[in-house]
Design an enzyme around this catalytic site. Structure first.
Site, short mmCIF file in Angstrom:
data_model
loop_
_atom_site.label_atom_id
_atom_site.label_comp_id
_atom_site.label_asym_id
_atom_site.label_seq_id
_atom_site.Cartn_x
_atom_site.Cartn_y
_atom_site.Cartn_z
N ASP A 182 0.80 -1.22 0.02
CA ASP A 182 0.12 -0.11 -0.05
C ASP A 182 0.83 1.45 0.12
O ASP A 182 2.15 1.10 0.39
CB ASP A 182 -0.99 -0.12 1.26
CG ASP A 182 -1.88 1.10 1.40
OD1 ASP A 182 -2.25 1.33 -0.02
OD2 ASP A 182 -1.95 1.56 2.28
N THR B 113 -0.22 4.77 1.13
CA THR B 113 -0.47 5.72 2.22
C THR B 113 -0.27 4.98 3.76
O THR B 113 -0.75 4.02 4.07
CB THR B 113 -1.86 6.33 2.29
OG1 THR B 113 -2.10 7.08 1.11
CG2 THR B 113 -1.92 7.50 3.37
N ASP C 40 -2.35 -1.28 5.83
CA ASP C 40 -2.61 -0.52 7.18
C ASP C 40 -3.90 -0.64 7.32
O ASP C 40 -4.41 0.18 8.55
CB ASP C 40 -1.58 0.56 7.36
CG ASP C 40 -1.74 1.64 6.72
OD1 ASP C 40 -2.58 1.55 5.70
OD2 ASP C 40 -1.50 2.87 7.10
#
Length: 831
Positions: free
Chosen positions: A519, A521, A719
């Site tokens: 991912d 961000t 996350d």
């Protein structure tokens, strides 16, 4: 064809093995594999078979097979009286060889499968500090003060000794008692080999034999009796193990000597000395048992080091804290803290629980949890974790997570569970061990037969001694310890580095990963976006655009939404109340305000909602995106009205970590819900292999499936809640500890700090542990492959060399210790 059936009645690895064996013997079944955790059996069938055949295979046992998952038994369970756990322990015990997987016991003792001493699991429960009087130890108080009997100042009471240390001391005491009785027997036996036999000249051979017999009794029936108990238990349960061999070997030698002492006439002349007395083996039996006891002592001491990481984590937990109640500060036990309490943390103290600073600021040393040595500045509104160390300033915090809910407690529990889990490579050792002991017994019998028929005189003596040597040297303990010791130390090492491993399967599996989906961000970037600019169309001002976007986003928990709300507050913008808030996964959000429909999100959302987009605004948004910025757009009643420019800086160590991961052979693909322009800019700067923009949770999950279908081993790092499906599906899921609980729960590995550098650490750790396991297995198998033939006498025809049973016992004991020592080398590994 493959069919799945449900199994009931299984509780341990022994049950699993029994069911697998029984089902595999059914005609028409080519292979049977049983999953203990899921309680299912996967059968590869050559042809259709009658279900009754499978039922008959398990008939007479406690196990049952079902075609459909059986309904749970809702009958009330009988009340179970639990043994009160040790004050300073968890009250949970497990086998260090993990014979029954993650199974634990509520009291100390021996493993019912392998006979090893059970080890106590380190507990995350912190007991309150007790105070006692030096003159009256029966006095115990919860806090400092004076003794009610003599007035002396109370002092902190020392913690109760751990069960682990008690076991070590108990075995050490028995070892020294064994040495005390065995050494005289050894001197007497060896004295007969000295020319003119000065020892034997004092008393007759028969008298010395009776003395040896008397001295051997405490060794056989007290200090080392547990070995015979374990051997007996292993035979009646048919869980053959190292104690089976020790019990048979040493037991036969001792019984032979007793019979020779009491009724020597039953033995042929080959077993007798020149004086007519039968040659005794009291020294062989007692020396073997004493050396095995030494091995147990060394193993008990080594076990204490394998879970040292958990013990170090336990030391981080303070046992008292300063609470502020009714404006007064008072010291209370850690287990008396309640959620919502205001706590004062003074300079140099440990943070007692997880919470948020409400007053003051300080520098916090988080190295014991994150693995990073640089202290972190914390101010009001920021979170702190239990066990971290406060710097030189005092602050007040609000308790948010207490007891077992704190991050430290969760880390300890995760490390404990992972340490007890079984790596897939352990199946190899299990298969070997299942046939090992019967094979050794057969080799021992064959050795006796060959020496009896083809050996030199005295044939019976040679046959007897070499058969015992084979039994003694072929210890399967080193083989059984090879994998669990490395896993236990590796998981502990990971905890020290801020890499939490949920199970041993993940630790092993990461070593074979060739593709990493990641991912953007919060993983590659800081995850702390900030608004750089507000751009408006002709129908709204910049203040209007900011007000509308922030008003809707105040109901969202997305980092980009929080950034816009924070920026609006800094600019003094009043936020409005909206209705019908809705999240559009992977695209944005929507809400109603004064009858107007507001849309905030990416270009994909605008296209799906058929929003009218002026060319000028689209061109300006694309220009910002090409610079690597994120551009959430605002549409009011179907018309694009403006956007905000948000930047999220790439983490300083992302580029270096990506390069090292590339060098390790991983293909790295970034998947983000962000726009293509921003994704391209980040991928170009970090030199990623590929990127996919505007991903929804299903897109990430589909990509994992696609890569797995191509035969690739996939790890997914993320996350957020939107990453959870892909994390769960991937071969290895890696969650950032700074992310959501859902993501962490879905992953196999958690990086406490949420730093991509942790992925590199996890990869290196996996490689180091697997290398260590292979070394241990090679050593254990190589040791037995070499030791058994030598003990059987293969070197005698050429070199005239034989292996004494006593030397075999010493080699057997130290083989296990060497495996543990090799595993402990992981603690010093630079990762």
């Amino acid at each position: 064809m493959t069919k799945q059936y449900h199994i009931t009645g299984m509780t341990c690895m022994g049950c699993q093995s029994h069911v697998e064996s029984a089902l595999a013997e059914v005609p028409g079944v080519s292979h049977a594999e049983v999953d203990l955790k899921e309680k299912v059996a996967h059968l590869d069938l050559k042809e259709e078979i009658n279900f009754e055949q499978l039922q008959n295979a398990l008939a007479g046992s406690i196990y049952e097979i079902h075609e459909e998952k059986p309904e749970p038994n809702l009958a009330p369970l009988p009340e179970i009286k639990k043994k009160k756990p040790e004050q300073n322990g968890s009250g949970k015990y497990y086998c260090p060889m993990h014979c029954e997987g993650e199974k634990t016991y509520d009291q100390p003792g021996d493993c019912p499968v392998c006979g090893m001493d059970l080890v106590e699991e380190a507990s995350s429960n912190t007991s309150a500090q007790k105070y006692t009087c030096p003159m009256h130890p029966e006095v115990e108080e919860d806090g400092p003060g004076s003794c009610p009997k003599c007035g002396m100042d109370l002092v902190p009471k020392e913690a109760d000794e751990s069960q682990e240390n008690k076991t070590y001391k108990r075995l050490l005491k028995k070892f020294w008692w064994s040495v005390g009785f065995t050494l005289p027997i050894f001197i007497i036996a060896m004295g007969g080999m000295i020319p003119n036999a000065p020892v034997l000249s004092q008393l007759s051979v028969q008298t010395w034999n009776w003395i040896q017999f008397a001295l051997s009794l405490p060794v056989v029936f007290y200090t080392c009796w547990m070995f015979f108990e374990r051997a007996y238990k292993s035979i009646i349960t048919w869980n053959l193990n190292m104690f089976t061999l020790i019990g048979i070997g040493a037991g036969v030698a001792w019984i032979f000597s007793v019979v020779g002492l009491l009724i020597p006439d039953v033995f042929p002349a080959q077993f007798k000395t020149e004086s007519g007395a039968v040659h005794m083996y009291f020294e062989a039996a007692t020396v073997i048992l004493t050396l095995v006891m030494l091995g147990q002592v060394l193993e008990a001491r080594a076990h204490g080091k394998t879970n040292a990481a958990v013990k170090e984590l336990l030391k981080l937990a303070p046992n008292q804290a300063t609470v502020i109640r009714d404006g007064k500060e008072m010291v209370i036990a850690i287990d008396q803290i309640k959620k919502g309490d205001q706590l004062r943390v003074k300079p140099g103290e440990k943070v007692p629980v997880d919470g948020q600073i409400t007053e003051g600021k300080s520098t916090i040393d988080e190295s014991m949890i994150t693995g990073e040595p640089i202290p972190v500045d914390k101010k009001s509104g920021e979170s702190v974790s239990a066990g971290t160390i406060n710097g030189k300033e005092s602050f007040v915090m609000k308790a948010e997570k207490v007891g077992s809910d704190t991050l430290l407690s969760q880390i300890i529990d995760m490390v404990n569970q992972a340490s007890r889990s079984r790596a897939p490579i352990q199946k190899l050792a299990d298969r070997i061990s299942a046939y090992f002991v019967p094979t050794v017994v057969a080799v021992s019998v064959l050795t006796f037969v060959l020496w009896y028929f083809f050996g030199p005189d005295p044939k019976l003596v040679y046959a007897f001694v070499n058969a015992i040597a084979v039994l003694i040297i072929a210890c399967p303990c080193a083989l059984g310890l090879a994998t669990p010791m490395s896993v236990m130390v590796g998981v502990g090492k990971g905890a020290e580095l801020g890499v939490l491993i949920k199970n041993a399967e993940a630790l092993e599996g990461f070593n074979s990963i060739d593709t990493l989906l990641i991912d953007k961000t919060g993983t590659l970037t800081e995850g702390k976006p900030s608004v750089q600019q507000v751009v408006s169309g002709s129908n709204h001002s910049e203040d209007d655009v900011l007000q509308l976007i922030a008003s809707v986003n105040q109901q969202s928990e997305h980092p980009l939404a929080e950034a816009t709300v924070r920026y609006a507050n800094e600019q003094g913008v009043d936020l409005l109340s909206v209705e019908d808030f809705e999240s559009h996964t992977g695209m944005g959000v929507s809400a109603m305000l004064d009858g107007k429909k507001l849309l905030i999100g990416n270009r994909k959302l605008m296209d799906e909602e058929s929003v009218d987009c002026p060319e000028r605004l689209l061109k300006a948004a694309e220009d910002e995106q090409s610079k690597g910025n994120t551009v959430p757009m605002l549409a009011v009643d179907g018309l694009l009205s403006g956007f905000v420019v948000i930047s999220d800086a790439i983490k300083s160590n992302s580029a270096a970590a990506i390069q090292e991961l590339h060098e390790a052979g991983l293909k790295i693909i970034m998947m983000t819900g962000d726009n293509p322009h921003t994704a391209k800019a980040v991928a170009k700067e970090l030199k990623l292999d590929d990127y996919i923009a505007e991903c929804s949770p299903s897109d990430k999950q589909d990509k994992v499936k696609e890569l797995q279908a191509e035969g690739r081993k996939v790890a997914m790092a993320g996350d957020g809640i939107n990453d959870a499906p892909a994390l769960a599906l991937a071969d290895i899921g890696i969650a950032m500890g700074t992310g959501t609980d859902v993501a962490i729960e879905s992953a196999s590995i958690t990086l406490v700090k949420g730093d991509i550098k942790g992925i590199l650490k996890a990869r290196k750790l996996s490689h180091a542990v697997m290398k260590n396991i292979r070394q241990n297995l090679f050593f254990a198998l190589g040791y037995n492959a070499l030791g058994v033939p030598i003990a059987a006498g293969i070197l005698y025809p050429v070199f005239g060399l034989l292996l004494s049973p006593m030397i075999a016992a010493a080699a057997m004991s130290f083989s296990s210790v060497s495996v543990i020592s090799n595993a402990l080398r992981l603690k010093a590994k630079n990762i």
